[in-house]
Design a protein around this motif. Structure first.
Motif, PDB file in Angstrom:
ATOM      1  N   PHE A  85     -61.969 -10.831 -35.788  1.00  0.00           N
ATOM      2  CA  PHE A  85     -62.075  -9.468 -35.303  1.00  0.00           C
ATOM      3  C   PHE A  85     -61.309  -9.332 -33.996  1.00  0.00           C
ATOM      4  CE2 PHE A  85     -66.052 -10.183 -37.680  1.00  0.00           C
ATOM      5  CZ  PHE A  85     -65.907  -9.185 -38.627  1.00  0.00           C
ATOM      6  N   SER A  86     -60.811  -8.140 -33.762  1.00  0.00           N
ATOM      7  CA  SER A  86     -60.151  -7.864 -32.488  1.00  0.00           C
ATOM      8  C   SER A  86     -61.234  -7.740 -31.421  1.00  0.00           C
ATOM      9  CB  SER A  86     -59.346  -6.570 -32.592  1.00  0.00           C
ATOM     10  OG  SER A  86     -60.220  -5.465 -32.699  1.00  0.00           O
ATOM     11  N   PRO A  87     -60.857  -7.794 -30.136  1.00  0.00           N
ATOM     12  CA  PRO A  87     -61.871  -7.640 -29.087  1.00  0.00           C
ATOM     13  C   PRO A  87     -62.626  -6.309 -29.178  1.00  0.00           C
ATOM     14  CG  PRO A  87     -59.896  -8.587 -28.153  1.00  0.00           C
ATOM     15  CD  PRO A  87     -59.569  -8.219 -29.571  1.00  0.00           C
ATOM     16  N   ALA A  88     -61.944  -5.235 -29.530  1.00  0.00           N
ATOM     17  CA  ALA A  88     -62.620  -3.941 -29.647  1.00  0.00           C
ATOM     18  C   ALA A  88     -63.618  -3.949 -30.805  1.00  0.00           C
ATOM     19  CB  ALA A  88     -61.592  -2.838 -29.849  1.00  0.00           C
ATOM     20  N   GLN A  89     -63.243  -4.563 -31.916  1.00  0.00           N
ATOM     21  CA  GLN A  89     -64.161  -4.655 -33.047  1.00  0.00           C
ATOM     22  C   GLN A  89     -65.366  -5.535 -32.707  1.00  0.00           C
ATOM     23  OE1 GLN A  89     -61.368  -6.195 -35.885  1.00  0.00           O
ATOM     24  NE2 GLN A  89     -61.143  -4.210 -36.924  1.00  0.00           N
ATOM     25  N   THR A  90     -65.126  -6.615 -31.959  1.00  0.00           N
ATOM     26  CA  THR A  90     -66.215  -7.498 -31.565  1.00  0.00           C
ATOM     27  C   THR A  90     -67.198  -6.766 -30.666  1.00  0.00           C
ATOM     28  OG1 THR A  90     -64.731  -9.391 -31.694  1.00  0.00           O
ATOM     29  CG2 THR A  90     -66.773  -9.693 -30.458  1.00  0.00           C
ATOM     30  N   ILE A  91     -66.698  -5.991 -29.720  1.00  0.00           N
ATOM     31  CA  ILE A  91     -67.568  -5.213 -28.833  1.00  0.00           C
ATOM     32  C   ILE A  91     -68.391  -4.223 -29.636  1.00  0.00           C
ATOM     33  CG2 ILE A  91     -67.562  -3.469 -27.004  1.00  0.00           C
ATOM     34  CD1 ILE A  91     -65.160  -4.982 -25.808  1.00  0.00           C
ATOM     35  N   GLU A  92     -67.778  -3.571 -30.606  1.00  0.00           N
ATOM     36  CA  GLU A  92     -68.500  -2.616 -31.450  1.00  0.00           C
ATOM     37  C   GLU A  92     -69.590  -3.306 -32.268  1.00  0.00           C
ATOM     38  OE1 GLU A  92     -69.669   0.895 -33.118  1.00  0.00           O
ATOM     39  OE2 GLU A  92     -68.215   0.640 -31.502  1.00  0.00           O
ATOM     40  N   LEU A  93     -69.283  -4.463 -32.854  1.00  0.00           N
ATOM     41  CA  LEU A  93     -70.275  -5.192 -33.653  1.00  0.00           C
ATOM     42  C   LEU A  93     -71.436  -5.690 -32.799  1.00  0.00           C
ATOM     43  CD1 LEU A  93     -67.926  -7.214 -36.009  1.00  0.00           C
ATOM     44  CD2 LEU A  93     -69.428  -5.341 -36.641  1.00  0.00           C
ATOM     45  N   VAL A  94     -71.139  -6.205 -31.619  1.00  0.00           N
ATOM     46  CA  VAL A  94     -72.196  -6.682 -30.733  1.00  0.00           C
ATOM     47  C   VAL A  94     -73.048  -5.512 -30.250  1.00  0.00           C
ATOM     48  CG1 VAL A  94     -72.632  -7.761 -28.486  1.00  0.00           C
ATOM     49  CG2 VAL A  94     -70.972  -8.753 -30.038  1.00  0.00           C
ATOM     50  N   GLY A  95     -72.424  -4.385 -29.974  1.00  0.00           N
ATOM     51  CA  GLY A  95     -73.172  -3.196 -29.570  1.00  0.00           C
ATOM     52  C   GLY A  95     -74.103  -2.712 -30.666  1.00  0.00           C
ATOM     53  N   ARG A  96     -73.632  -2.701 -31.899  1.00  0.00           N
ATOM     54  CA  ARG A  96     -74.483  -2.290 -33.021  1.00  0.00           C
ATOM     55  C   ARG A  96     -75.647  -3.246 -33.217  1.00  0.00           C
ATOM     56  NH1 ARG A  96     -70.367  -0.203 -37.764  1.00  0.00           N
ATOM     57  NH2 ARG A  96     -69.443   1.475 -36.541  1.00  0.00           N
ATOM     58  N   ALA A  97     -75.379  -4.546 -33.059  1.00  0.00           N
ATOM     59  CA  ALA A  97     -76.460  -5.527 -33.196  1.00  0.00           C
ATOM     60  C   ALA A  97     -77.503  -5.339 -32.100  1.00  0.00           C
ATOM     61  CB  ALA A  97     -75.892  -6.948 -33.142  1.00  0.00           C
ATOM     62  N   GLY A  98     -77.062  -5.026 -30.887  1.00  0.00           N
ATOM     63  CA  GLY A  98     -78.000  -4.774 -29.788  1.00  0.00           C
ATOM     64  C   GLY A  98     -78.855  -3.546 -30.030  1.00  0.00           C
ATOM     65  N   VAL A  99     -78.249  -2.488 -30.555  1.00  0.00           N
ATOM     66  CA  VAL A  99     -79.015  -1.276 -30.865  1.00  0.00           C
ATOM     67  C   VAL A  99     -80.029  -1.560 -31.970  1.00  0.00           C
ATOM     68  CG1 VAL A  99     -78.826   1.047 -31.856  1.00  0.00           C
ATOM     69  CG2 VAL A  99     -77.249   0.325 -30.066  1.00  0.00           C
ATOM     70  N   ALA A 100     -79.630  -2.313 -32.983  1.00  0.00           N
ATOM     71  CA  ALA A 100     -80.555  -2.648 -34.078  1.00  0.00           C
ATOM     72  C   ALA A 100     -81.717  -3.491 -33.559  1.00  0.00           C
ATOM     73  CB  ALA A 100     -79.812  -3.385 -35.182  1.00  0.00           C
ATOM     74  N   LYS A 101     -81.442  -4.440 -32.660  1.00  0.00           N
ATOM     75  CA  LYS A 101     -82.516  -5.258 -32.112  1.00  0.00           C
ATOM     76  C   LYS A 101     -83.392  -4.446 -31.163  1.00  0.00           C
ATOM     77  CE  LYS A 101     -80.260  -9.708 -32.546  1.00  0.00           C
ATOM     78  NZ  LYS A 101     -79.803 -10.918 -31.875  1.00  0.00           N
ATOM     79  N   GLY A 102     -82.816  -3.499 -30.478  1.00  0.00           N
ATOM     80  CA  GLY A 102     -83.592  -2.643 -29.584  1.00  0.00           C
ATOM     81  C   GLY A 102     -84.524  -1.709 -30.325  1.00  0.00           C
ATOM     82  N   ASN A 103     -84.209  -1.383 -31.551  1.00  0.00           N
ATOM     83  CA  ASN A 103     -85.043  -0.491 -32.358  1.00  0.00           C
ATOM     84  C   ASN A 103     -86.035  -1.241 -33.240  1.00  0.00           C
ATOM     85  OD1 ASN A 103     -83.827   1.830 -31.353  1.00  0.00           O
ATOM     86  ND2 ASN A 103     -82.205   1.762 -32.880  1.00  0.00           N
ATOM     87  N   THR A 104     -86.171  -2.546 -33.044  1.00  0.00           N
ATOM     88  CA  THR A 104     -87.092  -3.345 -33.838  1.00  0.00           C
ATOM     89  C   THR A 104     -88.535  -3.049 -33.425  1.00  0.00           C
ATOM     90  OG1 THR A 104     -85.419  -5.087 -33.909  1.00  0.00           O
ATOM     91  CG2 THR A 104     -87.632  -5.702 -34.565  1.00  0.00           C
ATOM     92  N   ARG A 105     -89.440  -3.085 -34.406  1.00  0.00           N
ATOM     93  CA  ARG A 105     -90.856  -2.825 -34.131  1.00  0.00           C
ATOM     94  C   ARG A 105     -91.407  -3.865 -33.160  1.00  0.00           C
ATOM     95  NH1 ARG A 105     -92.144  -3.365 -39.939  1.00  0.00           N
ATOM     96  NH2 ARG A 105     -93.653  -4.832 -39.093  1.00  0.00           N
ATOM     97  N   PRO A 106     -92.294  -3.472 -32.238  1.00  0.00           N
ATOM     98  CA  PRO A 106     -92.829  -4.422 -31.242  1.00  0.00           C
ATOM     99  C   PRO A 106     -93.600  -5.588 -31.854  1.00  0.00           C
ATOM    100  CG  PRO A 106     -93.259  -2.176 -30.559  1.00  0.00           C
ATOM    101  CD  PRO A 106     -92.700  -2.101 -31.942  1.00  0.00           C
ATOM    102  N   ASP A 107     -94.328  -5.354 -32.948  1.00  0.00           N
ATOM    103  CA  ASP A 107     -95.067  -6.465 -33.544  1.00  0.00           C
ATOM    104  C   ASP A 107     -94.128  -7.516 -34.133  1.00  0.00           C
ATOM    105  OD1 ASP A 107     -94.265  -4.660 -35.503  1.00  0.00           O
ATOM    106  OD2 ASP A 107     -95.941  -5.120 -36.835  1.00  0.00           O
ATOM    107  N   LYS A 108     -93.008  -7.071 -34.694  1.00  0.00           N
ATOM    108  CA  LYS A 108     -92.033  -8.015 -35.233  1.00  0.00           C
ATOM    109  C   LYS A 108     -91.366  -8.806 -34.109  1.00  0.00           C
ATOM    110  CE  LYS A 108     -88.201  -8.432 -38.407  1.00  0.00           C
ATOM    111  NZ  LYS A 108     -87.262  -7.793 -39.297  1.00  0.00           N
TER     112      LYS A 108
END
Length: 91
Positions: free
Chosen positions: A16-39
């Protein structure tokens, strides 16, 4: 022309290019931030258990008095090989 299976072409590697890597890492962070607290809590407890298992394995390796006196470098090498297994189990 026959294809050599031992040869890897650089164009076949998924990169991946650096811009694509930043986008993928950002999406992963948002997905982890929206995870249920019990999980999140259960994942943290599980990770702690796995790391404590690796720590116990290192301590049991360190309990050998013969290695501590005669081969301390080898003992440290074995510990350095064993403990990262806990991190691998967490991921």
């Amino acid at each position: 022309m026959a294809v050599d299976p031992t040869r890897v072409l650089v164009t076949n590697l998924a990169a991946f290019s650096p811009a694509q890597t930043i986008e993928l890492v950002g999406r992963a962070g948002v997905a982890k931030g929206n995870t249920r607290p019990d999980k999140v809590f259960l994942s943290g407890v599980s990770a702690g258990c796995l790391l404590s298992f690796a720590g116990a394995a290192v301590l049991s390796c360190n309990a050998s008095p013969w290695y501590a006196e005669n081969a301390p470098g080898l003992l440290r090498l074995i510990e350095a090989i064993i403990f990262p297994i806990g991190f691998v189990m967490v991921t």
